[in-house]
Design a protein around this motif. Structure first.
Motif, PDB file in Angstrom:
ATOM      1  N   LYS A  19     -45.265  27.572 -88.955  1.00 39.74           N
ATOM      2  CA  LYS A  19     -45.786  26.346 -89.558  1.00 39.74           C
ATOM      3  C   LYS A  19     -46.024  25.324 -88.463  1.00 39.74           C
ATOM      4  O   LYS A  19     -45.182  25.149 -87.587  1.00 39.74           O
ATOM      5  CB  LYS A  19     -44.794  25.791 -90.584  1.00 39.74           C
ATOM      6  N   GLN A  57     -63.055  22.520 -95.111  1.00 38.83           N
ATOM      7  CA  GLN A  57     -61.693  22.440 -95.626  1.00 38.83           C
ATOM      8  C   GLN A  57     -60.927  21.314 -94.937  1.00 38.83           C
ATOM      9  O   GLN A  57     -60.207  20.562 -95.590  1.00 38.83           O
ATOM     10  CB  GLN A  57     -60.949  23.762 -95.448  1.00 38.83           C
ATOM     11  N   LYS A  75     -53.409  30.922 -92.352  1.00 37.42           N
ATOM     12  CA  LYS A  75     -53.148  31.469 -93.684  1.00 37.42           C
ATOM     13  C   LYS A  75     -53.326  30.421 -94.773  1.00 37.42           C
ATOM     14  O   LYS A  75     -53.977  30.660 -95.767  1.00 37.42           O
ATOM     15  CB  LYS A  75     -51.724  32.045 -93.763  1.00 37.42           C
ATOM     16  N   ARG A  76     -52.715  29.255 -94.593  1.00 35.81           N
ATOM     17  CA  ARG A  76     -52.805  28.184 -95.582  1.00 35.81           C
ATOM     18  C   ARG A  76     -52.859  26.848 -94.873  1.00 35.81           C
ATOM     19  O   ARG A  76     -52.346  26.702 -93.770  1.00 35.81           O
ATOM     20  CB  ARG A  76     -51.596  28.209 -96.511  1.00 35.81           C
ATOM     21  N   CYS A  77     -53.462  25.892 -95.548  1.00 31.35           N
ATOM     22  CA  CYS A  77     -53.609  24.569 -94.973  1.00 31.35           C
ATOM     23  C   CYS A  77     -53.334  23.549 -96.072  1.00 31.35           C
ATOM     24  O   CYS A  77     -53.733  23.750 -97.217  1.00 31.35           O
ATOM     25  CB  CYS A  77     -55.031  24.421 -94.448  1.00 31.35           C
ATOM     26  N   GLY A  78     -52.661  22.463 -95.725  1.00 25.97           N
ATOM     27  CA  GLY A  78     -52.361  21.430 -96.704  1.00 25.97           C
ATOM     28  C   GLY A  78     -52.162  20.087 -96.031  1.00 25.97           C
ATOM     29  O   GLY A  78     -52.386  19.944 -94.827  1.00 25.97           O
ATOM     30  N   TYR A 109     -49.693  29.646 -90.224  1.00 26.09           N
ATOM     31  CA  TYR A 109     -50.501  30.603 -89.476  1.00 26.09           C
ATOM     32  C   TYR A 109     -49.628  31.771 -89.022  1.00 26.09           C
ATOM     33  O   TYR A 109     -48.396  31.698 -89.018  1.00 26.09           O
ATOM     34  CB  TYR A 109     -51.162  29.928 -88.266  1.00 26.09           C
ATOM     35  N   VAL A 111     -59.840  27.728 -89.584  1.00 28.10           N
ATOM     36  CA  VAL A 111     -59.971  26.811 -90.720  1.00 28.10           C
ATOM     37  C   VAL A 111     -61.375  26.221 -90.683  1.00 28.10           C
ATOM     38  O   VAL A 111     -61.822  25.737 -89.647  1.00 28.10           O
ATOM     39  CB  VAL A 111     -58.910  25.686 -90.643  1.00 28.10           C
ATOM     40  N   LEU A 133     -50.265  23.380 -91.348  1.00 25.38           N
ATOM     41  CA  LEU A 133     -50.948  24.658 -91.197  1.00 25.38           C
ATOM     42  C   LEU A 133     -49.923  25.785 -91.141  1.00 25.38           C
ATOM     43  O   LEU A 133     -48.993  25.744 -90.334  1.00 25.38           O
ATOM     44  CB  LEU A 133     -51.782  24.654 -89.913  1.00 25.38           C
TER      45      LEU A 133
END
Length: 157
Positions: free
Chosen positions: A31, A69, A6-9, A21, A65, A19
């Motif tokens: 997470k 990215q 969903k998001r990555c940082g 997910y 991913v 991550l």
């Protein structure tokens, strides 16, 4: 088991990829913190991202991913190790049409060229796209040409 990213940082201390997910079987948001080990200011971000995607423990989670990215996240981590701010790192990902690319080092130039390639592919019209015209002709405004001494021929060629 399947995972949907969903998001990555990034986390700077300790250097990690974070991550978020969803486990597609349980539908729970989770997470995962992936530590980045043996990463220095001289590491190749592309290879590091590739190794992370192929890692036996983390590869399944990072399947959704993109390589680019992950590479960007590694660049942000590397910039932080070099003492640059997050704002500087994020600004380096934006293309400035007035920027002189001749002044960049090889690494930065490769990053900018990659960004230009991705931007070109995103804006490119394919033959199946609506509004595609095969042989599009566009008339551009003509600017007055300046006279140049090279244009003058003394030899009569």
């Amino acid at each position: 088991m399947r995972f949907e990213a969903k998001r990555c940082g990034v986390r700077f201390n300790p250097p990690s990829i974070v991550l978020l997910y969803v486990n597609t079987e349980t539908k729970k948001l989770r997470k995962r913190v992936i530590p980045i080990r043996n990463f220095t200011t001289f590491s190749d971000c592309g290879k590091a991202a590739e190794q992370l995607k192929e890692h036996t423990r983390h590869g399944d989670y990072l399947e959704g991913v993109s390589q680019s990215q992950l590479e960007k996240l590694h660049v942000i981590l590397q910039d932080h190790l070099n003492g640059f701010s997050l704002k500087h790192s994020l600004a380096s990902f934006h293309l400035d049409p007035n920027e002189d690319l001749n002044k960049l080092d090889d690494k930065e130039l490769a990053r900018k060229k990659g960004q230009m390639d991705r931007e070109f592919e995103r804006n490119r019209k394919h033959k199946d796209d609506p509004g595609f015209v095969y042989d599009l002709e566009v008339d551009f405004e003509k600017t007055p040409q300046e006279n140049c001494s090279w244009d003058e021929s003394d030899d009569g060629f």
